[in-house]
Design a protein around this motif. Structure first.
Motif, PDB file in Angstrom:
ATOM      1  N   ILE A 248      -6.002   6.239  -4.970  1.00 52.02           N
ATOM      2  CA  ILE A 248      -6.020   4.807  -5.771  1.00 52.02           C
ATOM      3  C   ILE A 248      -4.588   4.717  -6.057  1.00 52.02           C
ATOM      4  O   ILE A 248      -3.905   3.592  -6.241  1.00 52.02           O
ATOM      5  CB  ILE A 248      -6.763   4.617  -6.705  1.00 52.02           C
ATOM      6  N   GLY A 249      -3.878   5.847  -6.700  1.00 55.73           N
ATOM      7  CA  GLY A 249      -2.534   5.606  -7.183  1.00 55.73           C
ATOM      8  C   GLY A 249      -1.636   5.149  -6.024  1.00 55.73           C
ATOM      9  O   GLY A 249      -0.585   4.431  -6.388  1.00 55.73           O
ATOM     10  N   LEU A 250      -1.796   5.809  -5.018  1.00 58.45           N
ATOM     11  CA  LEU A 250      -0.888   5.507  -3.817  1.00 58.45           C
ATOM     12  C   LEU A 250      -1.031   4.000  -3.218  1.00 58.45           C
ATOM     13  O   LEU A 250      -0.157   3.333  -3.035  1.00 58.45           O
ATOM     14  CB  LEU A 250      -1.000   6.570  -2.530  1.00 58.45           C
ATOM     15  N   VAL A 251      -2.205   3.628  -3.224  1.00 55.92           N
ATOM     16  CA  VAL A 251      -2.808   2.140  -3.028  1.00 55.92           C
ATOM     17  C   VAL A 251      -1.979   1.241  -3.860  1.00 55.92           C
ATOM     18  O   VAL A 251      -1.507   0.115  -3.483  1.00 55.92           O
ATOM     19  CB  VAL A 251      -4.182   1.871  -2.807  1.00 55.92           C
ATOM     20  N   ALA A 252      -1.977   1.758  -5.180  1.00 52.08           N
ATOM     21  CA  ALA A 252      -1.373   0.970  -6.237  1.00 52.08           C
ATOM     22  C   ALA A 252       0.410   0.835  -6.150  1.00 52.08           C
ATOM     23  O   ALA A 252       0.975  -0.014  -6.557  1.00 52.08           O
ATOM     24  CB  ALA A 252      -1.647   1.172  -7.563  1.00 52.08           C
ATOM     25  N   ALA A 253       0.867   2.028  -5.778  1.00 52.90           N
ATOM     26  CA  ALA A 253       2.293   2.252  -5.801  1.00 52.90           C
ATOM     27  C   ALA A 253       3.192   1.645  -4.862  1.00 52.90           C
ATOM     28  O   ALA A 253       4.121   1.151  -4.803  1.00 52.90           O
ATOM     29  CB  ALA A 253       2.594   3.772  -6.151  1.00 52.90           C
ATOM     30  N   ILE A 254       2.358   1.842  -3.281  1.00 54.54           N
ATOM     31  CA  ILE A 254       3.350   1.816  -2.245  1.00 54.54           C
ATOM     32  C   ILE A 254       3.555   0.206  -2.216  1.00 54.54           C
ATOM     33  O   ILE A 254       4.580  -0.428  -1.940  1.00 54.54           O
ATOM     34  CB  ILE A 254       2.630   2.196  -0.980  1.00 54.54           C
ATOM     35  N   PRO A 255       2.489  -0.534  -2.310  1.00 56.19           N
ATOM     36  CA  PRO A 255       2.595  -2.300  -2.295  1.00 56.19           C
ATOM     37  C   PRO A 255       3.771  -2.680  -3.502  1.00 56.19           C
ATOM     38  O   PRO A 255       4.427  -3.586  -3.315  1.00 56.19           O
ATOM     39  CB  PRO A 255       1.363  -2.895  -2.588  1.00 56.19           C
ATOM     40  N   ALA A 256       3.353  -2.156  -4.462  1.00 57.60           N
ATOM     41  CA  ALA A 256       4.406  -2.423  -5.721  1.00 57.60           C
ATOM     42  C   ALA A 256       5.850  -2.229  -5.146  1.00 57.60           C
ATOM     43  O   ALA A 256       6.839  -3.009  -5.661  1.00 57.60           O
ATOM     44  CB  ALA A 256       4.041  -1.633  -7.122  1.00 57.60           C
ATOM     45  N   VAL A 257       6.288  -1.081  -4.573  1.00 56.82           N
ATOM     46  CA  VAL A 257       7.598  -0.730  -4.134  1.00 56.82           C
ATOM     47  C   VAL A 257       8.193  -1.785  -3.246  1.00 56.82           C
ATOM     48  O   VAL A 257       9.161  -2.267  -3.408  1.00 56.82           O
ATOM     49  CB  VAL A 257       7.741   0.886  -3.928  1.00 56.82           C
ATOM     50  N   ILE A 258       7.173  -2.200  -2.336  1.00 50.90           N
ATOM     51  CA  ILE A 258       7.666  -2.911  -1.187  1.00 50.90           C
ATOM     52  C   ILE A 258       7.807  -4.193  -1.704  1.00 50.90           C
ATOM     53  O   ILE A 258       8.724  -5.117  -1.414  1.00 50.90           O
ATOM     54  CB  ILE A 258       6.308  -2.909  -0.108  1.00 50.90           C
ATOM     55  N   ILE A 259       6.884  -4.686  -2.584  1.00 53.73           N
ATOM     56  CA  ILE A 259       7.018  -6.175  -3.070  1.00 53.73           C
ATOM     57  C   ILE A 259       8.441  -6.183  -4.053  1.00 53.73           C
ATOM     58  O   ILE A 259       8.917  -7.222  -4.049  1.00 53.73           O
ATOM     59  CB  ILE A 259       5.761  -6.417  -3.962  1.00 53.73           C
ATOM     60  N   TYR A 260       8.441  -5.160  -4.957  1.00 49.99           N
ATOM     61  CA  TYR A 260       9.710  -5.170  -5.540  1.00 49.99           C
ATOM     62  C   TYR A 260      11.075  -5.362  -4.780  1.00 49.99           C
ATOM     63  O   TYR A 260      11.923  -5.889  -4.996  1.00 49.99           O
ATOM     64  CB  TYR A 260       9.842  -3.931  -6.485  1.00 49.99           C
TER      65      TYR A 260
END
Length: 302
Positions: A248-260
């Motif tokens: 779940i941590g990776l699911v939250a982190a990966i899109p956040a970095v891409i969107i940023y």
């Protein structure tokens, strides 16, 4: 002579009779031990036969019992069941990461709409004032609309009005440029709202998920020590629950970095448009100042 030949023939007949009688007995004595040998050989060969039949019969229930014991455990390893059976701290970590992921997608939708609308309005405003010859004409072309370009025009007009009677055009332009810089910085801060949330989620979510995993594995090892078994069916659920936190941590982190990264590019493009608007307002102010000095020189010449 006749008596001796009779006796010899009688003795021969007796010997033949004795040999005939002895031969079946010897044959029976030779065949009888073979029969028990065969009989004993047959049970010896037949006795192991029931053992393999009994072994699968005993192994089959054991295999069925193991399969029945493992099958329910494997069926129960769904994400929702793992979440419900996790520790309180691991649950808190998962809920926090799910909320962070929800914030990421909310920021994506909100910032996409905001940047698209702001860029469209600014491009339209720049197109409208492209043929304007003065700040007054530009304001009339834009009307009473609110936006970054009307703010530049208003700041330029205010500075020209407050600097009326001053002969230094360079000072007016410098003060107007200072006002433009403040407007640009304020707009950059406004347009970057929400970007810090994405950066925080992208950088911290994997470590938060790792904390939940470490905590869950620690509880799993404690359970192993209490149960005193290393059976995979006993160990697997706790470890799977712990690894779910990292997932779940990776699911939250990966899109956040891409969107940023995506919004960083979009924000840079928008700020370039803002700089263009600032330059357009500065050029209109310079034309007004030159025009006012030209009219003053013409009046003085008259």
């Amino acid at each position: 002579m006749k008596i001796m030949s009779f006796q010899a023939s009688l003795a021969a007949a007796l010997m033949l009779a004795a040999a005939w009688l002895v031969s079946p007995v010897s044959a029976q004595t030779q065949t009888q031990p073979a029969a028990p040998a065969q009989a004993t050989a047959q049970p010896a060969a037949a006795s192991p036969a029931p053992a393999p039949a009994a072994a699968p019969a005993a192994a089959a229930p054991a295999a069925k019992a193991d399969t029945a014991a493992i099958a329910p455990a494997m069926k129960e390893l769904s994400p929702w069941v793992m979440f419900m059976s996790a520790d309180v701290i691991v649950k808190a970590v998962m809920i926090g990461l799910a909320f962070a992921s929800l914030m990421t997608w909310t920021v994506l939708i909100a910032k996409s709409i905001e940047l698209s609308v702001a860029s469209g309005k600014l491009r339209s405003a720049l197109k409208k004032i492209s043929e304007a010859r003065s700040l007054a004409e530009a304001q009339m072309a834009l009307g009473a609309k609110q936006g970054i370009l009307p703010s530049f025009l208003a700041a330029a007009l205010r500075e020209a009005r407050m600097s009326a009677g001053l002969s230094s055009d360079a000072g007016i332009k410098e003060r107007a440029a200072s006002s433009f810089s403040e407007i640009v910085r304020a707009e950059a801060r406004r347009i970057r709202v929400g970007m810090g949330v994405l950066a925080t989620i992208g950088s911290t979510s994997p470590f938060v998920g790792l904390f939940g995993t470490v905590w869950g594995i620690m509880n799993s090892f404690i359970g192993i020590s209490k149960s005193q078994t290393t059976n995979l069916a006993v160990v697997a659920p706790g470890i799977a629950e712990a690894l779910l936190a990292t997932a779940i941590g990776l699911v939250a982190a990966i899109p956040a970095v891409i969107i940023y990264n995506h919004f960083s590019r979009m924000t840079k493009s928008y700020l370039e448009l803002v700089s263009r608007a600032s330059g357009a307002a500065a050029r209109l102010l310079s034309r007004d100042l030159d025009r006012s000095h030209g009219s003053a020189h013409s009046r003085a010449a008259e």
